[in-house]
Design an enzyme around this catalytic site. Structure first.
Site, PDB file in Angstrom:
ATOM      1  N   THR A 109      34.408  14.394  59.677  1.00 50.24           N
ATOM      2  CA  THR A 109      35.332  15.487  59.951  1.00 50.24           C
ATOM      3  C   THR A 109      36.484  15.038  60.846  1.00 50.24           C
ATOM      4  O   THR A 109      36.347  14.096  61.637  1.00 50.24           O
ATOM      5  CB  THR A 109      34.578  16.648  60.640  1.00 50.24           C
ATOM      6  OG1 THR A 109      35.516  17.633  61.091  1.00 50.24           O
ATOM      7  CG2 THR A 109      33.810  16.148  61.855  1.00 50.24           C
ATOM      8  N   ASP A 110      37.608  15.750  60.756  1.00 48.78           N
ATOM      9  CA  ASP A 110      38.717  15.490  61.664  1.00 48.78           C
ATOM     10  C   ASP A 110      38.433  15.965  63.087  1.00 48.78           C
ATOM     11  O   ASP A 110      39.128  15.583  64.038  1.00 48.78           O
ATOM     12  CB  ASP A 110      40.012  16.131  61.149  1.00 48.78           C
ATOM     13  CG  ASP A 110      39.941  17.641  60.990  1.00 48.78           C
ATOM     14  OD1 ASP A 110      38.867  18.239  61.225  1.00 48.78           O
ATOM     15  OD2 ASP A 110      40.970  18.240  60.615  1.00 48.78           O
ATOM     16  N   GLU A 111      37.403  16.780  63.263  1.00 45.62           N
ATOM     17  CA  GLU A 111      37.118  17.331  64.592  1.00 45.62           C
ATOM     18  C   GLU A 111      36.676  16.263  65.591  1.00 45.62           C
ATOM     19  O   GLU A 111      36.698  16.489  66.799  1.00 45.62           O
ATOM     20  CB  GLU A 111      36.084  18.452  64.497  1.00 45.62           C
ATOM     21  CG  GLU A 111      36.580  19.633  63.682  1.00 45.62           C
ATOM     22  CD  GLU A 111      35.707  20.862  63.795  1.00 45.62           C
ATOM     23  OE1 GLU A 111      35.156  21.114  64.891  1.00 45.62           O
ATOM     24  OE2 GLU A 111      35.563  21.580  62.782  1.00 45.62           O
ATOM     25  N   TYR A 126      29.039  20.133  67.861  1.00 51.88           N
ATOM     26  CA  TYR A 126      29.131  19.703  66.466  1.00 51.88           C
ATOM     27  C   TYR A 126      29.955  18.428  66.337  1.00 51.88           C
ATOM     28  O   TYR A 126      29.507  17.425  65.771  1.00 51.88           O
ATOM     29  CB  TYR A 126      29.740  20.806  65.600  1.00 51.88           C
ATOM     30  CG  TYR A 126      30.299  20.292  64.294  1.00 51.88           C
ATOM     31  CD1 TYR A 126      29.470  19.652  63.371  1.00 51.88           C
ATOM     32  CD2 TYR A 126      31.651  20.414  63.986  1.00 51.88           C
ATOM     33  CE1 TYR A 126      29.977  19.153  62.178  1.00 51.88           C
ATOM     34  CE2 TYR A 126      32.162  19.926  62.796  1.00 51.88           C
ATOM     35  CZ  TYR A 126      31.325  19.298  61.894  1.00 51.88           C
ATOM     36  OH  TYR A 126      31.829  18.800  60.720  1.00 51.88           O
ATOM     37  N   SER A 142      28.376  15.360  67.784  1.00 51.72           N
ATOM     38  CA  SER A 142      27.291  14.806  66.968  1.00 51.72           C
ATOM     39  C   SER A 142      27.838  14.065  65.757  1.00 51.72           C
ATOM     40  O   SER A 142      27.298  13.032  65.344  1.00 51.72           O
ATOM     41  CB  SER A 142      26.328  15.919  66.532  1.00 51.72           C
ATOM     42  OG  SER A 142      26.938  16.815  65.617  1.00 51.72           O
ATOM     43  N   LYS A 143      28.932  14.553  65.177  1.00 55.21           N
ATOM     44  CA  LYS A 143      29.541  13.842  64.054  1.00 55.21           C
ATOM     45  C   LYS A 143      30.206  12.547  64.522  1.00 55.21           C
ATOM     46  O   LYS A 143      30.172  11.526  63.827  1.00 55.21           O
ATOM     47  CB  LYS A 143      30.553  14.736  63.342  1.00 55.21           C
ATOM     48  CG  LYS A 143      29.926  15.828  62.501  1.00 55.21           C
ATOM     49  CD  LYS A 143      29.064  15.274  61.363  1.00 55.21           C
ATOM     50  CE  LYS A 143      29.888  14.618  60.285  1.00 55.21           C
ATOM     51  NZ  LYS A 143      29.038  14.156  59.141  1.00 55.21           N
ATOM     52  N   ASP A 172      37.410  34.761  71.937  1.00 56.45           N
ATOM     53  CA  ASP A 172      37.467  33.414  71.390  1.00 56.45           C
ATOM     54  C   ASP A 172      36.165  32.664  71.654  1.00 56.45           C
ATOM     55  O   ASP A 172      35.413  33.001  72.576  1.00 56.45           O
ATOM     56  CB  ASP A 172      38.638  32.654  72.019  1.00 56.45           C
ATOM     57  CG  ASP A 172      39.186  31.562  71.113  1.00 56.45           C
ATOM     58  OD1 ASP A 172      38.557  31.287  70.074  1.00 56.45           O
ATOM     59  OD2 ASP A 172      40.240  30.998  71.447  1.00 56.45           O
TER      60      ASP A 172
END
Length: 356
Positions: free
Chosen positions: A133-135, A159, A162-163, A290
């Site tokens: 992912t780009d995150e 998340y 972890s990626k 948010d």
């Protein structure tokens, strides 16, 4: 010849398996744990296809994965398997560490053991493609250039952390053990078979159900939107021609604030399935509290993939989102089946304390 796909009953993995079999006669061994986001309904159209073997298993189960590798001798493993929802990672990060970090480690070890046993030609031809992912790159300011493959990793959620860890493991297994890996980092995907806790399917289904359309904060968080079938085409291109050890960013060149995305969906629904009272679905928009640490902007520079492998997205956001809305309107049985009691309980829990 065959490929092994992990997470192939999820959103992106499921679309990839369907597209692969539609364009290639090469068999797919499809491994998925079938957690909440894994859905065999997505694969219903290939029931009985002899080129598709589905196996319910965890990527962390070395005995099962090792046996599948030895039995079917795939020429490639494509790893989609991941916990992927930021809100769920904030609520319960342990599952993300277990699947995305520990699971990837165990999968790499299973694949390394298999790869080491191959003959020289098969070892040279084999690929392990890791979908990320780009995150992992963190967040961008409004005037920052898009993420390139050389951006430092700065993950901000459980998340994305972890990626990022899984990406580092894949890199290390290449540099330390020589495993022939490829990594892709994609922007936000959308399209058919998307689990309805994510923004676009959530808005579509809430709208037609007469429910509020929850928008985090001011709705100005910017994402680069990538139609899932374009992403599948990019993965095929990287698998076929990507340079071993390299990373390729995959983006749609479609930066949109979340609020604009929701208003676009409302406009399409107003046209395709008007409300009975004549009002716009935009009347249902509701701003809510948010999420903690919400990244402000993601954007992908996908020029390396276009320059080296000739890939670029076929869909604009306008064409892709219209196809997506139409798909959800035409596939109400699929959406009804995935909206289980557990899913509804999670949505209620996630949004109950955000109403402002």
């Amino acid at each position: 010849m065959a490929i092994l796909v992990t997470g192939g009953a999820g959103f992106i993995g499921g679309n990839f398996v369907l597209d692969w079999l539609a364009q290639s006669g090469e068999p797919v061994i499809n491994v998925d744990k079938l957690t909440y986001a894994g859905n065999l309904e997505t694969l219903k159209s290939i029931d009985g296809n002899p080129a598709h073997l589905f196996v319910k298993a965890d990527i962390g189960d070395r005995a099962v994965i090792g046996e599948l590798l030895r039995t079917h001798q795939p020429r490639a493993v494509i790893n989609f398997a991941a916990e992927s929802h930021v809100d769920r990672s904030i609520d319960g990060p342990g599952e993300f560490i277990q699947t995305n970090v520990v699971g990837t480690f165990n999968l790499l070890e299973s694949v390394r053991g298999y790869w080491n046993e191959l003959d020289e030609a098969a070892r040279a031809a084999f690929r392990f493609l890791h979908v990320s992912t780009d995150e992992v790159y963190g967040t961008l300011e409004a005037d920052d250039p898009p993420f390139s493959e050389s951006n430092a990793y700065e993950p901000n959620s459980p998340y994305s952390a972890s990626k990022a860890a899984s990406d580092h493991l894949v890199r290390a297994w290449h540099h330390t053990y020589g495993l022939p890996v490829l990594t892709t980092n994609c922007s936000n995907n959308y399209g058919p078979y998307h689990f309805p806790e994510k923004l676009i399917p959530l808005v579509i289904l809430n709208a037609i159900a007469g429910k509020p359309l929850p928008i985090y904060g001011d709705g100005q968080q910017v994402r680069d939107w990538l139609f899932v079938k374009d992403h599948c085409a990019a993965i095929r291109a990287v698998l076929a021609g990507g340079k071993v050890g390299e990373t390729y960013n995959v983006g749609g060149w479609n930066e949109k604030p979340n609020l604009d995305v929701v208003k676009t969906i409302c406009g399409i629904l107003d046209e395709l399935k008007p409300r009975t009272d004549g009002l716009s679905y935009a009347e249902q928009i509701a701003f809510v509290k948010d999420r903690p640490g919400h990244d402000r902007r993601y954007a992908i520079d996908a020029r390396k993939l276009e320059r080296e492998l000739g890939w670029k997205p076929a869909e604009t956001f306008e064409t892709g989102i219209r196809k997506t809305v139409a798909w959800y309107l035409e596939n109400t049985q699929w959406t009804a089946n995935v909206q289980s009691g557990a899913y509804l309980q999670w949505v209620e829990k996630n949004y109950a304390d955000r109403n402002s």
